[in-house]
Each structure stands twice: as structure tokens, then as C-alpha cells.
Design an enzyme around this catalytic site. Structure first.
Site, PDB file in Angstrom:
ATOM      1  CE1 TYR A 157     -41.267  24.817 117.266  1.00 13.09           C
ATOM      2  CE2 TYR A 157     -41.127  23.018 115.686  1.00 13.09           C
ATOM      3  CZ  TYR A 157     -40.782  23.577 116.907  1.00 13.09           C
ATOM      4  OH  TYR A 157     -39.949  22.890 117.755  1.00 13.09           O
ATOM      5  CG  ASP A 241     -39.300  25.067 107.982  1.00 17.46           C
ATOM      6  OD1 ASP A 241     -39.200  23.880 107.612  1.00 17.46           O
ATOM      7  OD2 ASP A 241     -39.215  25.420 109.171  1.00 17.46           O
ATOM      8  CE  LYS A 268     -41.939  17.536 111.531  1.00 21.01           C
ATOM      9  NZ  LYS A 268     -41.540  17.324 112.931  1.00 21.01           N
TER      10      LYS A 268
HETATM   11  C1  LIG Z   1     -41.833  23.389 109.836  1.00 15.54           C
HETATM   12  C2  LIG Z   1     -40.854  22.893 110.853  1.00 15.54           C
HETATM   13  N1  LIG Z   1     -39.630  23.429 110.897  1.00 15.54           N
HETATM   14  C3  LIG Z   1     -38.700  23.009 111.769  1.00 15.54           C
HETATM   15  C4  LIG Z   1     -38.972  21.995 112.654  1.00 15.54           C
HETATM   16  C5  LIG Z   1     -37.919  21.544 113.612  1.00 15.54           C
HETATM   17  O1  LIG Z   1     -37.491  20.257 113.260  1.00 15.54           O
HETATM   18  P1  LIG Z   1     -36.812  19.315 114.352  1.00 15.54           P
HETATM   19  O2  LIG Z   1     -37.882  18.935 115.331  1.00 15.54           O
HETATM   20  O3  LIG Z   1     -36.284  18.160 113.561  1.00 15.54           O
HETATM   21  O4  LIG Z   1     -35.727  20.121 114.996  1.00 15.54           O
HETATM   22  C6  LIG Z   1     -40.235  21.399 112.649  1.00 15.54           C
HETATM   23  C7  LIG Z   1     -40.570  20.321 113.595  1.00 15.54           C
HETATM   24  O5  LIG Z   1     -41.692  19.940 113.790  1.00 15.54           O
HETATM   25  C8  LIG Z   1     -41.207  21.866 111.730  1.00 15.54           C
HETATM   26  O6  LIG Z   1     -42.445  21.361 111.707  1.00 15.54           O
END
Ligand SMILES: Cc1ncc(COP(=O)(O)O)c(C=O)c1O
Length: 430
Positions: A157, A241, A268
Site C-alpha cells: 500500500y 516506503d 505518520k
Molecule cells: C506504507 C504506506 N504508504 C503510503 C501511505 C499513504 O499515506 P497517507 O495516508 O498519508 O497518504 C500509507 C498510509 O497508510 C502507508 O501505510
């Protein structure tokens, strides 16, 4: 061990009876907010509790019911809710003006704190969300390689932009989907085979070293190392990520694994509860965003990028997160994984736990979990009943079973979750 419809209905009935004000809120909310929320992931059927406030490890809903928050805004509140040092830092910053069309000291201080923890980050840029961070990471990779494709992993994700949401996403043109390769997580041979077929056309490989939304599944070290070696040999930008996994060690999962990516995305915890995210990495890749080139650079707008209030919260949070704190959080993470794992084993129920550091995920399956396919083969009705049961016991986790530790928690908090889970199992097996 299946959950009968009667049992599921009984749990829902108890939930409806316990949350009348959240239900009234939801009925009002659907008239103004599509689906009654403003974020897909906070909804579950019939409706989520509406939160009135949070303090430390506890949140209260509109009916005044307290719950221990193991979700922590999907892992972002590592210090729990309304930590006094963070609140004070935010107040201090807000009193001096919340946003300027100019650089401020705070954004640089937070950037320096991140750089000091993550050697692979030579330069970075702030964004307001993880979605923007991964979007710019992929764009930088395309800009420096001149290649069109991006590769990501099944179950990964990376937010909600078109490339992150491909190939399954709705409303995304086929032309965009055709630019995204889906690779098998934790399968080095399969990954190599697929990448090899497109080796001159892949700009970037993006991976969560610990898949979060996919089910809190750590990558195998050897798999991650192969990916590092392949991407380096084939001139692809490797993006970690770490939007969730940055909480497992002071330098994130890349410190834990001892493997350095070309780019990293953060979010986060680096915003201390506020919308702050970042993309950073090797200077020559990040240079794609350097406006001093005069032309041919990636324009990186963002009205609130690096704003002094969010970055103040981030600074306060990272300063409190000393190596000892990570050790304590991770030991509690281990305690909850052991406690729940032993419980499921002892009771012989179709459930198990994955995780690492201060992260964990309950699954409704006993099959070994190395990728999100194994998670999806679990019993969705059983998981839903377990999560609803825990909510009724006063413990809040993600509907998909994800949870994490925050600093206000202690051994008693973790043990209480395990005890509550046992009571829910009693109900499910009665
Ligand atoms: C691994 C990862 N990447 C990207 C995102 C996207 O972040 P945002 O919700 O701040 O757009 C998330 C959100 O949960 C995530 O867990």
C-alpha cells in the site's frame, strides 16, 4: 469454528446498543460526507464509533465509552494522544503563525533530525501526505532514469494516487495501469523473473520493507537484499516506503535490515500526529526536484508543505523517541505477539499473529503468512467477529486486525488486550 450468522448478529446488536450517539452521528454524517466518513479506511459496517477525544492510550466516543487505542491513527501516534510535550510544541508554533510562503527553521530542523537517523537520506522534501511522498518518489525515479514503468508488490500500500492504486483501483485509465508492474512479495525468483522481462523500462521498484496494510508482514532479509542487488545492477531506483515501518527502529526498517534504498518515503510518526510526510534519499536522485536548475526539474508545490506547526509536532516527537524508547515499545510489541500467539495456540482457534517491532496484526488463519494472499485466504467473518468483540471489550484495533504500541502503554495494557481477546474467544466458541 465458523462464526454463525446468529452470533454475528448478536455482536452487532450489542454494538448498536452500546453506541447510540455514534449511530445518530453516522445518520447525520451520511447527509454531508459521502458514506458518512472522509476516509475509506475508518469505516466499517454498520458504522465506526465517532470519537470525542483522546488522551494517552485512551479514546472516548460520543457515548463517553473509553477504549484503549491500539490503532493510533493507523500507527502514526507513537506517543499516544495529546502528548503534553507535543501539545506545547504545537501551541508554541501556532502562536507564531501557522504557515508562510517561505522557509522556516522548523522544516530544516525536522529534516536534519531525519537525516541524522537515516544515512541513506542525503536530501529530503516534505509533503502533506504519504500519498504525495510516494507519488514524488516515483516521479523522481522516472525523471532520473528516463524510464516509464514502476513496479510494486502485491499486498503493498502506497497511498491513493493513480500509480499507487493500480492495478486494482477504480477510475484509473488502462494506460496508467499498463505502466505498473505487480511483483510477488517475499518471492525473490518470481520478482527477478518479472523484472528481467522489463529490465530496461522499469524506473523504480517501491516496497514496504514491512507490509502494513497487507497484514504487517516483514520482508525476508534475503529477499530484500536480492531486490537491492537486482535494482542496483539494472539501474532501477529502489524506494523503501517506510511510512509505517519507520517506527520499528530509530533509523526505520532499513536500519533493522541493514539495507539502504535509493529513496525513502516517510509519514505518520514524523508528523507527531499532524499531516507531515517526506521523500528523501540520494542527492543525485532528489536533485530532480531542485528548482535551482532553472528548467527541467520536477515542480513540487504544496501550500502547507513543511508548515511550522506540523513540523514542530514532528520535532517534539522524534526528540522524545530515544533508542531506549524504541526498545521498550518493541519489547511490548513482542509481548503482545507472544501473548496472543500463545492464546490462539492454546485455544486451538483459527487465528494467528504477525508483526515486528511495535507492530502486530491478528489474522483469522493458522496458515504461515509470507504474503498478503495468505492473509486473504483467512476467514473474514471470524476476523470481523473478533474485532467487533474486542471493540465491545474496550480495545480498538483496525478492522483488518492491525495494531501497534504507543508509549503510554505498559505491560498491563498489553496483557489486558490478551485477556480481553480470551473473553471474546469464549464468546465465539460458546
Ligand atoms: C506504507 C504506506 N504508504 C503510503 C501511505 C499513504 O499515506 P497517507 O495516508 O498519508 O497518504 C500509507 C498510509 O497508510 C502507508 O501505510
Amino acid at each position: 469454528m465458523a462464526v454463525t450468522a446468529t452470533l454475528a448478529d448478536r455482536l452487532v446488536a450489542r454494538y448498536l446498543a452500546a453506541t447510540p450517539k455514534s449511530r445518530a452521528y453516522h445518520e447525520r454524517a451520511v447527509q454531508a460526507l459521502t458514506g458518512g466518513t472522509t476516509r475509506t479506511t475508518v469505516f466499517f459496517d454498520p458504522y465506526p464509533p465517532c470519537v470525542e477525544r483522546g488522551q494517552g492510550a485512551t479514546v472516548w466516543d460520543l457515548d463517553g465509552t473509553p477504549r484503549i487505542d491500539f490503532l493510533n491513527n493507523y500507527t502514526s501516534l507513537i506517543l499516544g494522544h495529546a502528548h503534553p510535550v507535543v501539545v506545547e510544541a504545537v501551541r508554541w508554533a501556532a502562536e507564531r503563525g501557522s504557515a508562510f510562503a517561505a522557509p522556516t527553521e522548523n522544516e530544516l530542523r525536522l529534516a536534519e533530525l531525519i537525516k541524522a537517523r537515516v544515512p541513506a537520506v542525503e536530501r529530503l522534501r516534505f509533503t502533506n501526505s504519504g500519498t504525495e511522498a510516494t507519488m514524488f518518489a516515483l516521479r523522481c525515479a522516472r525523471a532520473v532514469t528516463g524510464r516509464p514503468l514502476v513496479a510494486k508488490f502485491e499486498g503493498g500500500y502506497h497511498g491513493t494516487h493513480d500509480y499507487a492504486a493500480s492495478p486494482a483501483g477504480v477510475g484509473i485509465p488502462d494506460e496508467v495501469k499498463a505502466l505498473v508492474l505487480d511483483l510477488p512479495f517475499n518471492d525473490a525468483d518470481g520478482t527477478e523473473r518479472l523484472l528481467a522481462q522489463h529490465r530496461d523500462r522499469v524506473a523504480a521498484v517501491i516496497i514496504e520493507p514491512v507490509q502494513g496494510a497487507g497484514g504487517v508482514i516483514p520482508a525476508d532479509r534475503a529477499f530484500l537484499q536480492r531486490l537491492r542487488d537486482l535494482t542496483r545492477a539494472w539501474g532501477m531506483v529502489l524506494i523503501f516506503d517506510e511510512i509505517i515501518s519507520f517506527r520499528i527502529a530509530p533509523g526505520g526498517a532499513q536500519e533493522y535490515y541493514g539495507i539502504q534504498p535509493d529513496l525513502t518515503t516517510f509519514g505518520k510518526i514524523i508528523g507527531g500526529g499532524f499531516p507531515v510526510a517526506a521523500v528523501g534519499g540520494r542527492e543525485e536522485v532528489m536533485a530532480a526536484m531542485d528548482q535551482r536548475r532553472g528548467s527541467g526539474y520536477i515542480a513540487h508545490g504544496g501550500t502547507f508543505n513543511g508548515n511550522p506547526v506540523g513540523t514542530a509536532a514532528g520535532i517534539a516527537t522524534l526528540e522524545l523517541l530515544t533508542p531506549d524508547v524504541y526498545q521498550r515499545l518493541n519489547a511490548l510489541g513482542e509481548r503482545v505477539r507472544m501473548g496472543l500467539g500463545d492464546l490462539f495456540e492454546r485455544r486451538g482457534v483459527p487465528a494467528s499473529v504477525t508483526g515486528i517491532g511495535s507492530l502486530f496484526n491478528i489474522h483469522a488463519t493458522r496458515a504461515p503468512i509470507h504474503d498478503s494472499r495468505a492473509v486473504q485466504r483467512g476467514d473474514a467473518a471470524y476476523l470481523r467477529a473478533l474485532m467487533l468483540g474486542l471493540l465491545l471489550e474496550g480495545f480498538w484495533l483496525a478492522p483488518r486486525g492491525m495494531g501497534c504500541i504507543s508509549t503510554p502503554m505498559d505491560e498491563g495494557t498489553v496483557d489486558a488486550l490478551v485477556d480481553a481477546t480470551e473473553r471474546v474467544l469464549d464468546e465465539l466458541t460458546a
